[in-house]
Structures are given as structure tokens and as C-alpha cells.
Design an enzyme around this catalytic site. Structure first.
Site, PDB file in Angstrom:
ATOM      1  N   GLY A 125      -2.185  -5.893   4.500  1.00  0.00           N
ATOM      2  CA  GLY A 125      -1.509  -5.619   3.239  1.00  0.00           C
ATOM      3  C   GLY A 125      -2.338  -4.894   2.217  1.00  0.00           C
ATOM      4  O   GLY A 125      -1.850  -4.620   1.118  1.00  0.00           O
ATOM      5  N   TYR A 126      -3.599  -4.563   2.537  1.00  0.00           N
ATOM      6  CA  TYR A 126      -4.481  -3.971   1.528  1.00  0.00           C
ATOM      7  C   TYR A 126      -3.947  -2.639   1.017  1.00  0.00           C
ATOM      8  O   TYR A 126      -3.739  -2.453  -0.185  1.00  0.00           O
ATOM      9  CB  TYR A 126      -5.891  -3.796   2.101  1.00  0.00           C
ATOM     10  N   SER A 127      -3.734  -1.690   1.917  1.00  0.00           N
ATOM     11  CA  SER A 127      -3.232  -0.377   1.500  1.00  0.00           C
ATOM     12  C   SER A 127      -1.830  -0.486   0.916  1.00  0.00           C
ATOM     13  O   SER A 127      -1.488   0.245  -0.023  1.00  0.00           O
ATOM     14  CB  SER A 127      -3.237   0.595   2.685  1.00  0.00           C
TER      15      SER A 127
END
Length: 350
Positions: A197-199
Site C-alpha cells: 500500500g505504500y505507493s
């Protein structure tokens, strides 16, 4: 002789310039005028900053902690949100009495509501001049089929939905003071180079910031994005990410684990360490200066980029052809054991 001088003067007269030459001169003059105007405009500052309230999230360590200390020295009334009691105590020990701290868990709506009440009480009807959203955290990152839906929630609930929720609840105070919103994010989120989920959270904050900027300008609220590169704090985060990788690896089914092979995990971690080492900058002052400018400039910029990799490497890859970034990742990251593509191997090794 007099006839020759007359003809020469005609050739040198401005009236004899061709239309294309005139257009070139006009374009160059316009560009030069715009640059001079932008430089002068960029130097204007807001007056009477003493006593203005700024709320900063993620102040336990790192950039949020450094900014809170810096703004406290500049005379702002800083309200620093920390995730732990230890972080709050350590920050208060090295700051003035005007700096206040509040515990905040961005994944908990009740915690957000309590923090908003605290900020409202501290501002005492004056409104909130600045909101600096900083929630990098550590995220479960890795190949997508190593992850579960809760791994995405653990990132998005904090780094996207949590920041959006607290921004929405503080908007009335920001509108009252005609304040600023500064959203801090890592420029590596501009390119989806790893699963998780970072980007997603970074792209989401980019979109939220853009719409918020357009809508809030009618109320005098200015919104800026500060995109920074790898800094010293990232090295600590990379150690925690490695622990997450081992945790993810250990919970994989035998089928998925065999399809990647243990060598993949080792090479994946090596490539990550090497990329951080090559791109890491130990001077965080550029980020602090960008955040400070976004708060005190009369005309803050829409976007700031701090760090050479944010300005050139990640920005170039995000706007460049997909085939270029795909090729770079293909030669940088290892290939799974059961890959059906030619193996290039990891380019960056320790």
C-alpha cells in the site's frame, strides 16, 4: 560615402528586423521577465508569525520531530502529535514551554477526534495557521502475492485515510486562520516499484492534495506538497522493512515460497540495501527548508522537491516511459526461481 552610411543605418535599424527575430526577442524577454517575477514573488514572507499555531503529525522521530523543534525556535506555537508517550516526553525536554504535544494514532478515529479537540482548545478561537501531515511509518512491502488485504489496510488506514480524516476535521480551523496545509511524502512513492500500500498511499495523497488546493483557495487556504528523497532516517526504516520481509516469507504457503526460491529473498534484501545506500542523503536541512517555506512564504509553491534523487531520479522515472522504469526494475531486482522471463540478475549488489 554618405550613401553607404545611410544604407548601413537602415540595415541596423530596429524597423528592419524580421518578424521572426521580433518574436524571438519577445519570447526571450517574456521568459526572462517571468523568471525575475517568480524569484521576487518567491521571496515574500508572511508577517507577524509569532504566536501562530502549527499542528504537525509524526513528531516522535525523523523529519516531523526536526520540524517541530525548528518552528518552535522560530516562535511558532507548535502542537506536535506523537504516536508514543516516550516520543512526547523526549520532544518536550528539548523544546520551549510553548510547544505542546498530543498523542495521536492515525488509524483510530477516536484518537483523531481527541487530537482535534486538543488543537481547538489550544488555538483558542484564533484558528490553525498550519497543518503539516507527516506519516511515513513502516509498511509491509514486498511482492504482491506475498501480501494479504490486511497488509494494505495497515498502510492505507494511517498514511492515507488517517491523514485525510484529520485534515477534514481541521479544515474549519484552517479556513478561519486562512492557513496552510503541507503534506510531506517520499518521492519514491511516485513510482510503484514494490508491492503493497505504500505507493497507493502516496498517489492518493497527491490526488487529495491537488483537489484540496483547488477547492480551498477560495477560502484563503494554501496547500503544498513536499516530496523528499532518501534520507538518513530511511536506513532505520529499511531494517524494519527487512524484518517485515522475513515475516511475510515465513507465512507464505510452500507453493508460493518454492516459486520464488530462498535465493530471491536474499537478493531482494541486498538490492534494497544497496539502493538505499546509493540514494541516501544525510542532510535533511533541505526538507526542513522546503516545509518552512511552504508555511511562511506569502505565495507558497504547489510542489517542493528536496534531495537530488527526488528532483532527478524519481521524478524522471515517474514521467519517463514505462518501458524505461520496467527495465530498470528488471535489472535491479532479482527474478523468481520459476520466472518465465530471461534472468538478468540484480544490478545493484552490496
Amino acid at each position: 560615402m554618405s550613401t553607404w552610411k545611410y544604407r548601413l543605418s537602415l540595415q541596423m535599424s530596429p524597423q528592419t528586423l524580421s518578424l521572426s527575430d521580433s518574436l524571438h526577442i519577445a519570447v526571450l524577454a517574456s521568459i526572462l521577465s517571468f523568471i525575475i517575477y517568480w524569484i521576487i514573488r518567491d521571496r515574500y514572507r508572511v508577517r507577524n508569525l509569532n504566536g501562530k499555531h502549527v499542528f504537525i503529525t509524526g513528531c516522535d522521530t525523523g523529519l516531523g520531530n526536526s520540524l517541530a523543534k525548528w518552528l518552535d525556535k522560530r516562535g511558532f506555537c507548535v502542537i506536535a502529535a506523537c504516536a508514543t508517550e516516550k516520543g512526547s516526553q523526549e520532544l518536550q525536554c528539548c523544546s520551549s514551554l510553548s510547544l505542546k504535544t498530543v498523542n495521536l494514532n492515525l488509524a483510530d478515529s477516536d484518537s483523531i477526534a481527541r487530537a482535534v479537540v486538543f488543537v481547538t482548545e489550544q488555538t483558542a478561537g484564533k484558528g490553525l495557521f498550519g497543518l503539516v501531515s507527516n506519516a511515513e511509518g513502516t509498511a509491509p512491502v514486498g511482492p504482491t502475492d506475498w501480501l494479504r488485504i490486511e497488509d494494505f489496510h495497515s498502510v492505507l488506514d494511517v498514511s492515507l485515510l488517517g491523514l485525510i480524516e484529520i485534515t477534514l476535521k481541521l479544515l474549519p480551523l484552517l479556513k478561519k486562520a486562512e492557513g496552510r496545509v503541507v503534506n510531506l511524502m517520499n518521492a519514491k512513492g511516485l513510482m510503484a516499484f514494490v508491492g503493497g500500500g505504500y505507493s497507493l498511499s502516496k498517489w492518493g495523497m497527491e490526488a487529495f492534495s491537488d483537489t484540496l488546493r483547488i477547492e480551498m483557495r477560495h477560502f484563503g487556504v494554501k496547500v503544498s506538497i513536499v516530496e523528499h528523497g532518501f534520507f538518513k532516517a530511511e536506513e532505520v526504516n529499511s531494517d524494519i522493512i527487512e524484518k517485515y520481509l522475513f515475516k511475510l516469507w515465513n507465512r507464505l504457503t510452500p507453493e508460493i515460497r518454492d516459486s520464488y526460491g530462498e535465493k530471491y529473498l536474499v537478493e531482494y534484501i541486498k538490492a534494497q540495501r544497496s539502493s538505499v545506500k546509493r540514494l541516501c542523503d544525510y542532510d535533511t536541512s533541505n526538507v526542513i527548508k522546503c516545509m518552512e517555506h511552504a508555511l511562511i512564504a506569502k505565495y507558497p509553491r504547489t510542489r517542493y522537491r528536496a534531495g537530488w534523487d527526488a528532483k532527478f531520479f524519481w521524478l524522471f522515472l515517474s514521467y519517463g516511459p514505462s518501458c524505461l522504469s520496467d527495465m530498470l526494475l528488471r535489472i535491479t531486482l532479482p527474478a523468481p526461481a520459476e520466472s518465465r522471463r530471461p534472468v538478468h540478475g540484480a544490478l545493484m549488489s552490496v
